[in-house]
Scaffold this motif. Structure first.
Motif, PDB file in Angstrom:
ATOM      1  N   ASP A 254      58.511  21.052  79.227  1.00  0.00           N
ATOM      2  CA  ASP A 254      59.295  22.325  79.709  1.00  0.00           C
ATOM      3  C   ASP A 254      60.627  22.283  79.770  1.00  0.00           C
ATOM      4  O   ASP A 254      61.359  22.768  80.556  1.00  0.00           O
ATOM      5  CB  ASP A 254      58.775  22.684  81.041  1.00  0.00           C
ATOM      6  CG  ASP A 254      58.857  21.493  82.051  1.00  0.00           C
ATOM      7  OD1 ASP A 254      59.371  20.391  81.431  1.00  0.00           O
ATOM      8  OD2 ASP A 254      58.569  21.578  83.267  1.00  0.00           O
ATOM      9  N   GLU A 277      57.348  30.667  68.187  1.00  0.00           N
ATOM     10  CA  GLU A 277      56.489  30.413  69.773  1.00  0.00           C
ATOM     11  C   GLU A 277      57.194  29.564  70.661  1.00  0.00           C
ATOM     12  O   GLU A 277      57.395  29.890  71.824  1.00  0.00           O
ATOM     13  CB  GLU A 277      54.928  29.800  69.273  1.00  0.00           C
ATOM     14  CG  GLU A 277      54.325  29.354  70.510  1.00  0.00           C
ATOM     15  CD  GLU A 277      53.023  28.359  70.323  1.00  0.00           C
ATOM     16  OE1 GLU A 277      52.630  27.774  71.065  1.00  0.00           O
ATOM     17  OE2 GLU A 277      52.538  28.579  68.947  1.00  0.00           O
ATOM     18  N   GLN A 281      59.099  30.716  74.218  1.00  0.00           N
ATOM     19  CA  GLN A 281      58.824  30.022  75.631  1.00  0.00           C
ATOM     20  C   GLN A 281      60.043  29.324  76.221  1.00  0.00           C
ATOM     21  O   GLN A 281      60.225  29.675  77.455  1.00  0.00           O
ATOM     22  CB  GLN A 281      57.886  28.728  75.116  1.00  0.00           C
ATOM     23  CG  GLN A 281      57.622  27.779  76.435  1.00  0.00           C
ATOM     24  CD  GLN A 281      56.645  26.606  75.884  1.00  0.00           C
ATOM     25  OE1 GLN A 281      56.221  26.664  74.588  1.00  0.00           O
ATOM     26  NE2 GLN A 281      56.647  25.642  76.717  1.00  0.00           N
ATOM     27  N   THR A 282      61.188  28.941  75.313  1.00  0.00           N
ATOM     28  CA  THR A 282      62.267  28.484  75.929  1.00  0.00           C
ATOM     29  C   THR A 282      63.089  29.589  76.459  1.00  0.00           C
ATOM     30  O   THR A 282      63.741  29.335  77.532  1.00  0.00           O
ATOM     31  CB  THR A 282      63.139  27.548  74.896  1.00  0.00           C
ATOM     32  OG1 THR A 282      61.982  26.744  74.224  1.00  0.00           O
ATOM     33  CG2 THR A 282      64.187  26.630  75.659  1.00  0.00           C
ATOM     34  N   GLU A 284      62.360  32.223  78.008  1.00  0.00           N
ATOM     35  CA  GLU A 284      61.866  32.541  79.267  1.00  0.00           C
ATOM     36  C   GLU A 284      62.546  31.589  80.201  1.00  0.00           C
ATOM     37  O   GLU A 284      62.941  32.060  81.527  1.00  0.00           O
ATOM     38  CB  GLU A 284      60.244  32.543  79.525  1.00  0.00           C
ATOM     39  CG  GLU A 284      59.684  33.536  78.795  1.00  0.00           C
ATOM     40  CD  GLU A 284      58.224  33.451  78.820  1.00  0.00           C
ATOM     41  OE1 GLU A 284      57.672  32.400  79.810  1.00  0.00           O
ATOM     42  OE2 GLU A 284      57.542  34.199  78.184  1.00  0.00           O
TER      43      GLU A 284
END
Length: 487
Positions: A254, A277, A281-282, A284
């Motif tokens: 994360d 993908e 994710q990053t 967000e």
């Protein structure tokens, strides 16, 4: 620079002389006119919010940004937070680590007109620095100062990477096994190696050595792993690179800085869907990141090119509106807060506009870029090259194209982009002269290229020929005058 409190007096002037001696964000080179403030603010806030290493340094840098924007009270809060983090993380070296923070405190109080408070921080600095240095009264050139200056310069833009590298080198002279300074030096090398024309770009393995050293001293540094992987990928060492990326993602799933470079690694490997993908994710976690939007744009452009290559004769696949719009959206988002520093994203935006036939948007983007000043030389050469090709092929304006290619070549910086500007000039001049040996503009270009190569006799000959067919041309007359003086 931030303007001081409007009330001018002798004590204030004397205090200002002392403040100018400090080593802190207010005396280092990057100023308001040469950085994208909004983007820098977002990046620093993200690094603080995501609990990344060196939060005290991010708070210190944010002090300068807030103060530039008139937020002195916010700057004071940043400084208090930086001081708190220093007390928690660096108890044994608190005074050495506080030099930058106290310098910033002094400057912010000065800008608020609080001269007594500013002087109190100067007094603290004098007490700290006296035993550490025989040099300046209010600062000490110790590794902690050089190191923090290096990180600040790295965060301010490509124009400052060389200076950042030198700062980390000086820190390492005094403290050679400090992973923080080794990582800073490796990161500066990593970025400079990506610029064509820099000495670092001629040996892509320099940063590899220092990333490996970081991992020797700190085997769990996931950022060093993923940056090393990208370098090894470029050097063709794919097996080790792949292992490093997977290991980095296992250690931290994360941390935006790790995820974004892992995504870049997968995109360059051809695993575009995996890259998309990770990038989503990053995004967000750090929604304002120009880097992430640019990488997403590159992913969608890769998909567009792949589909187009499979169906080269079908215009529907060449002009896939969904992918084109995704490219445009993400490229534009990438530079909206970085109009000065993110040149590549703007050139990619112009390129996708050309693909979709939106020539007016591409032209406006190139026009804005050509007018920029004080940017890295290879960036301006890239602008001249791509804007010149647009003028040549889309606008059919050879005169404008030649003017732009010449501008790129005249910038004395030996990048790949400069070489391509020159190649286009040579091709154009050869083609024109094969049709009309009396073309004065082509003769003038040939003369200039001979002059660039140091062939002054040939340059003189061609400038004279150009003048024969374009009498009174002031540029050619001036060039001949300069050549005769040099000879």
């Amino acid at each position: 620079m931030v303007k001081a409190h409007s009330k001018s007096n002798a004590p204030g002037d004397l205090l200002k002389e002392k403040l100018d001696q400090l080593q802190c964000h207010f005396t280092w080179r990057p100023q308001k006119e040469t950085i994208d403030l909004e983007d820098l603010m977002y990046r620093l806030q993200d690094s603080i919010d995501m609990n990344m290493k060196y939060k005290d340094q991010s708070n210190n840098h944010l002090v300068f940004v807030n103060c530039l924007q008139g937020g002195c009270q916010e700057a004071i809060q940043n400084l208090k937070e930086a001081e708190k983090i220093l007390r928690q993380n660096h108890k044994d070296e608190l005074e050495r680590r506080s030099i930058i923070t106290y310098g910033n405190f002094a400057w912010v109080h000065y800008h608020m007109g609080q001269l007594t408070e500013a002087q109190s921080y100067l007094d603290k600095l004098e007490m700290i620095c006296k035993p550490l240095s025989d040099g300046p009264r209010y600062t000490a050139m110790i590794p902690e100062v050089y190191g923090e200056k290096g990180w600040s310069l790295l965060g301010s833009g490509g124009e400052y990477y060389e200076e950042a590298k030198e700062c980390f080198a000086k820190a390492l002279e005094q403290d050679p096994d400090n992973t923080e300074w080794i990582m800073g030096y490796a990161t500066a090398l990593f970025r400079l190696e990506m610029f064509s024309g820099t000495p670092e770009s001629r040996d892509q393995s320099q940063s590899v050595k220092y990333f490996r050293r970081v991992l020797e001293l700190d085997p769990d540094d996931a950022v060093a792993m993923v940056l090393l992987a990208i370098k090894l990928q470029r050097l063709g060492q794919n097996e080790e690179a792949n292992e490093l990326v997977e290991q980095a993602l296992q250690k931290t799933s994360d941390l935006p800085y790790v995820l974004r470079y892992a995504a870049k690694y997968y995109r360059q490997r051809g695993s575009v869907e995996k890259a998309i993908e990770l990038l989503k994710q990053t995004l967000e976690l750090t929604p304002h990141s120009g880097f992430l939007h640019h990488q997403l744009g590159l992913c969608y452009r890769s998909k567009l090119k792949y589909i187009g290559s499979r169906y080269p004769r079908n215009p529907e696949f060449q002009q896939n509106p969904v992918l084109i719009n995704l490219c445009k959206y993400h490229f534009e988002k990438a530079f909206v807060h970085r109009p000065r520093s993110f040149i590549r994203a703007q050139l990619d935006f112009a390129d996708i506009c050309i693909t979709s036939g939106e020539y007016s948007r591409a032209e406006e983007t190139y026009r804005r870029l050509v007018e920029l000043v004080d940017i890295r030389p290879e960036n301006m050469q890239s602008i001249c090259l791509e804007a010149g090709l647009f003028e040549l092929h889309q606008k059919r304006s050879e005169t404008n194209a030649v003017r732009l290619f010449l501008k790129g070549v005249k910038i004395e910086y030996n990048s790949r982009e400069r070489g391509k500007c020159r190649m286009n000039l040579e091709k154009w001049a050869d083609r024109k002269l094969s049709v009309n040996a009396q073309d004065s503009e082509a003769l003038g270009v040939r003369a200039f290229l001979y002059q660039l190569d140091g062939k002054m006799g040939r340059a003189t000959e061609y400038f004279e020929k150009a003048l024969e067919f374009d009498p009174g041309n002031e540029e050619y007359l001036q060039a001949l005058c300069n050549l005769s003086l040099n000879l």
